[in-house]
Design an enzyme around this catalytic site. Structure first.
Site, PDB file in Angstrom:
ATOM      1  N   LYS A 156      84.884  73.231  10.064  1.00 45.88           N
ATOM      2  CA  LYS A 156      84.891  73.688  11.458  1.00 45.88           C
ATOM      3  C   LYS A 156      86.337  73.727  11.924  1.00 45.88           C
ATOM      4  CE  LYS A 156      82.074  74.787  14.876  1.00 45.88           C
ATOM      5  NZ  LYS A 156      80.763  75.420  14.883  1.00 45.88           N
ATOM      6  N   ASP A 175      82.286  80.607  17.408  1.00 41.39           N
ATOM      7  CA  ASP A 175      81.580  79.505  18.068  1.00 41.39           C
ATOM      8  C   ASP A 175      81.923  79.674  19.550  1.00 41.39           C
ATOM      9  OD1 ASP A 175      80.087  76.805  17.516  1.00 41.39           O
ATOM     10  OD2 ASP A 175      81.652  76.212  18.889  1.00 41.39           O
TER      11      ASP A 175
HETATM   12  P1  NDP Z   1      79.425  80.979  23.907  1.00 44.60           P
HETATM   13  O1  NDP Z   1      80.869  80.719  24.167  1.00 44.60           O
HETATM   14  O2  NDP Z   1      78.960  82.338  23.627  1.00 44.60           O
HETATM   15  O3  NDP Z   1      78.544  80.400  25.101  1.00 44.60           O
HETATM   16  C1  NDP Z   1      78.597  79.072  25.483  1.00 44.60           C
HETATM   17  C2  NDP Z   1      77.830  78.908  26.771  1.00 44.60           C
HETATM   18  O4  NDP Z   1      77.784  77.529  27.124  1.00 44.60           O
HETATM   19  C3  NDP Z   1      78.478  79.629  27.934  1.00 44.60           C
HETATM   20  O5  NDP Z   1      77.478  80.036  28.823  1.00 44.60           O
HETATM   21  C4  NDP Z   1      79.347  78.545  28.550  1.00 44.60           C
HETATM   22  O6  NDP Z   1      79.613  78.767  29.921  1.00 44.60           O
HETATM   23  C5  NDP Z   1      78.485  77.327  28.361  1.00 44.60           C
HETATM   24  N1  NDP Z   1      79.330  76.128  28.230  1.00 44.60           N
HETATM   25  C6  NDP Z   1      80.316  75.920  27.342  1.00 44.60           C
HETATM   26  N2  NDP Z   1      80.877  74.717  27.516  1.00 44.60           N
HETATM   27  C7  NDP Z   1      80.213  74.162  28.550  1.00 44.60           C
HETATM   28  C8  NDP Z   1      80.330  72.936  29.220  1.00 44.60           C
HETATM   29  N3  NDP Z   1      81.229  72.007  28.838  1.00 44.60           N
HETATM   30  N4  NDP Z   1      79.452  72.697  30.241  1.00 44.60           N
HETATM   31  C9  NDP Z   1      78.535  73.623  30.616  1.00 44.60           C
HETATM   32  N5  NDP Z   1      78.391  74.813  30.011  1.00 44.60           N
HETATM   33  C10 NDP Z   1      79.218  75.072  29.001  1.00 44.60           C
HETATM   34  O7  NDP Z   1      79.034  79.975  22.700  1.00 44.60           O
HETATM   35  P2  NDP Z   1      77.793  80.040  21.737  1.00 44.60           P
HETATM   36  O8  NDP Z   1      76.605  80.550  22.463  1.00 44.60           O
HETATM   37  O9  NDP Z   1      78.235  80.692  20.489  1.00 44.60           O
HETATM   38  O10 NDP Z   1      77.604  78.488  21.379  1.00 44.60           O
HETATM   39  C11 NDP Z   1      76.764  77.630  22.166  1.00 44.60           C
HETATM   40  C12 NDP Z   1      76.432  76.392  21.352  1.00 44.60           C
HETATM   41  O11 NDP Z   1      75.737  76.794  20.148  1.00 44.60           O
HETATM   42  C13 NDP Z   1      77.619  75.560  20.871  1.00 44.60           C
HETATM   43  O12 NDP Z   1      77.233  74.203  20.804  1.00 44.60           O
HETATM   44  C14 NDP Z   1      77.840  76.081  19.459  1.00 44.60           C
HETATM   45  O13 NDP Z   1      78.512  75.139  18.647  1.00 44.60           O
HETATM   46  C15 NDP Z   1      76.407  76.281  19.007  1.00 44.60           C
HETATM   47  N6  NDP Z   1      76.217  77.194  17.891  1.00 44.60           N
HETATM   48  C16 NDP Z   1      76.649  78.492  17.947  1.00 44.60           C
HETATM   49  C17 NDP Z   1      76.422  79.327  16.881  1.00 44.60           C
HETATM   50  C18 NDP Z   1      76.758  80.772  16.924  1.00 44.60           C
HETATM   51  O14 NDP Z   1      76.378  81.491  15.989  1.00 44.60           O
HETATM   52  N7  NDP Z   1      77.434  81.275  17.950  1.00 44.60           N
HETATM   53  C19 NDP Z   1      75.787  78.846  15.630  1.00 44.60           C
HETATM   54  C20 NDP Z   1      75.298  77.489  15.722  1.00 44.60           C
HETATM   55  C21 NDP Z   1      75.550  76.712  16.805  1.00 44.60           C
HETATM   56  P3  NDP Z   1      80.755  79.805  30.390  1.00 44.60           P
HETATM   57  O15 NDP Z   1      80.099  81.155  30.347  1.00 44.60           O
HETATM   58  O16 NDP Z   1      81.082  79.337  31.759  1.00 44.60           O
HETATM   59  O17 NDP Z   1      81.881  79.686  29.426  1.00 44.60           O
END
Ligand code: NDP
Length: 444
Positions: A126, A166
């Site tokens: 990662k 991510d």
């Molecule tokens: P994105 O950046 O696309 O979206 C993240 C979302 O979570 C956004 O809506 C963001 O809000 C919100 N967010 C991020 N940090 C915080 C916080 N500290 N408090 C509240 N809301 C928060 O990321 P992903 O959808 O890709 O990833 C989401 C999760 O899924 C993570 O844990 C990631 O590790 C996991 N994941 C992702 C994969 C992938 O293929 N993308 C695969 C496996 C796991 P805002 O819009 O305001 O930034």
């Protein structure tokens, strides 16, 4: 002292300022206790747990770049190559101000077991940076990505380490990163996944984590005599995972009624409209207040709160430690019967325990969100063969993989006398393959 307890104490003592990493190691080793104890002498002699909890390599580097005002900015860059026993390191890059070594190590450690569960030949890693893409111009994001890759490219390669996206790293960032890698290394190879379709990306990769989450949830419910049909689903997050989880929930007959971002959350009594969500978050890169403006029946709330909404199924899809004990209590009180993690480690340890003790079906992220990395591995296969599969081919493989993951962890939990404990099942099934490969490869 047992070998597991010794290891937990050692990890804590060696990494006192890494709470997320300690939390992830604790969760995994606690549920491996029964497996380790059966073979404690051999594992101890081979220092298996020391090797499993110590990354093969952790790279930290400076990322200087120039902002639009001509000011030089400096961020911290990381790549933790945790374990390559079953394949090249594979795992995403996260760009978010909260990124530090503890967060990257926890994610890399989890990734080892997740990748093992997919059944595909990928090791765990990662990386990321404390850079915040929010509010930056495209040129600033490009300048940052080019500087980040200028250093990272020394350590990665299609058969060595293949990063992906991510939090904060989507199609735009992957494009800039890939361009800089190609320019410096003069290699057109599948060194990153999540690429655009015009330059080696895989159909269905964008949707894969969210879709995979729902395929696994659907299978978990069926195997427990339930179904998604007609159920109310509460989702957190509004990014890649949340958006396509919401889309697939609709397709499987459920009604997703919430989403959230780092400022607030939406309750939409008519169900979250995927097109509006994509327009607001992916096209305009705006706040969820814009969603409420476009959908007058919906309500926007500042801060946190999605877990207070009455639901049957909850899918945390934003970030780590976003579903805490009080949230778990609310979910149980409101009749929620299943939680499946789309994000990595969104549920705290005490909240997980509470949900399990109260009969809630609980699937940990390392299993339920593995569809993203699994489809990344399918992208690697297509790149190696210089082929592109159709959306339906990739989606069908993804579905098979998710259904298999569920059956593997279900079987592992049963074999070790913990039927229905999918946390233990996932950790055990993931661990056994990695331990076997490490054992076969000698002391490395
Ligand atoms: P994105 O950046 O696309 O979206 C993240 C979302 O979570 C956004 O809506 C963001 O809000 C919100 N967010 C991020 N940090 C915080 C916080 N500290 N408090 C509240 N809301 C928060 O990321 P992903 O959808 O890709 O990833 C989401 C999760 O899924 C993570 O844990 C990631 O590790 C996991 N994941 C992702 C994969 C992938 O293929 N993308 C695969 C496996 C796991 P805002 O819009 O305001 O930034």
């Amino acid at each position: 002292m047992s070998y597991v307890d010794e290891t937990l104490a050692r990890v804590k003592q060696q990494n006192p300022d890494q709470p997320e990493f300690n939390q992830a190691v604790y969760e995994v080793l606690e549920s491996l206790r029964v497996v380790i104890e059966k073979n404690e002498d051999a594992y101890r002699r081979d220092a298996l747990l020391e090797r499993l909890t110590t990354p093969e390599r952790a790279i930290m580097f400076r990322v200087p770049w120039v902002d639009d005002k001509g000011q030089v900015q400096v961020n911290n860059g990381y790549r933790v190559q945790f374990n390559s026993a079953i394949g090249p390191y594979k795992g995403g890059l996260r760009f978010h101000p909260s990124v530090n070594l503890s967060v990257i190590k926890f994610l890399g450690f989890e990734q080892v077991f997740k990748n093992s569960l997919t059944g595909l030949p990928i090791g765990g890693g990662k990386g990321g940076s404390d850079f915040d893409p929010k509010g930056k111009s495209d040129r600033e994001v490009m300048a940052f990505c080019q500087s980040f890759m200028t250093e990272l490219c020394k350590y990665i390669g299609a058969d060595t380490d293949v990063p992906a996206g991510d939090i904060g790293v989507g199609g735009r960032e992957i494009g800039y990163l890939f361009g800089q890698y190609k320019r410096i290394r003069d290699l057109y190879e599948g060194v990153l996944t999540g690429k655009g379709l015009s330059y080696g990306g895989s159909l269905a990769r964008t949707q894969a984590t969210g879709y995979g989450l729902l395929y696994l949830t659907d299978e978990m419910l069926r195997c427990n005599g339930k179904s998604l049909e007609g159920k109310t689903v509460v989702v957190s997050g509004a990014g890649n995972v949340a958006t396509y989880a919401i889309e697939k929930a609709w397709q499987l007959g459920a009604k997703p009624v919430t989403c959230s971002d780092s400022n607030g959350w939406i309750y939409d009594p008519d169900g979250i409209d995927v097109d509006t969500l994509i327009e607001v978050k992916q096209v305009k890169r705006a706040r969820l207040t814009e969603y409420a403006k476009a959908r007058p029946n919906s309500v926007y709330h500042e801060g946190k709160g999605v877990w207070s909404v009455k639901c049957d199924v909850a899918l945390p899809c934003a970030t780590q430690n976003e579903l805490l004990l009080d949230d778990a209590k609310l979910l149980v009180a409101n009749g929620c019967f299943a939680v499946a993690e789309g994000a990595n480690m969104p549920t705290s340890l005490d909240a997980t325990a509470y949900l399990q003790e109260n009969g809630v079906l609980f699937c940990p992220g390392k299993a339920s969100n593995a569809g993203g990395v699994a489809t990344s591995a399918l992208e690697m296969s297509q790149n190696s063969q210089r082929l592109s599969w159709t959306f339906d081919e990739v989606d069908a493989k993804l579905k098979d993989i998710m259904v298999n993951i569920f059956h593997n962890l279900d079987a592992a939990a049963k074999e070790y006398g913990m039927e229905g404990n999918y946390v233990a099942g996932a950790n055990i099934a993931g661990f056994l393959k990695v331990a076997d490969a490490m054992n076969a490869q000698g002391i490395v």
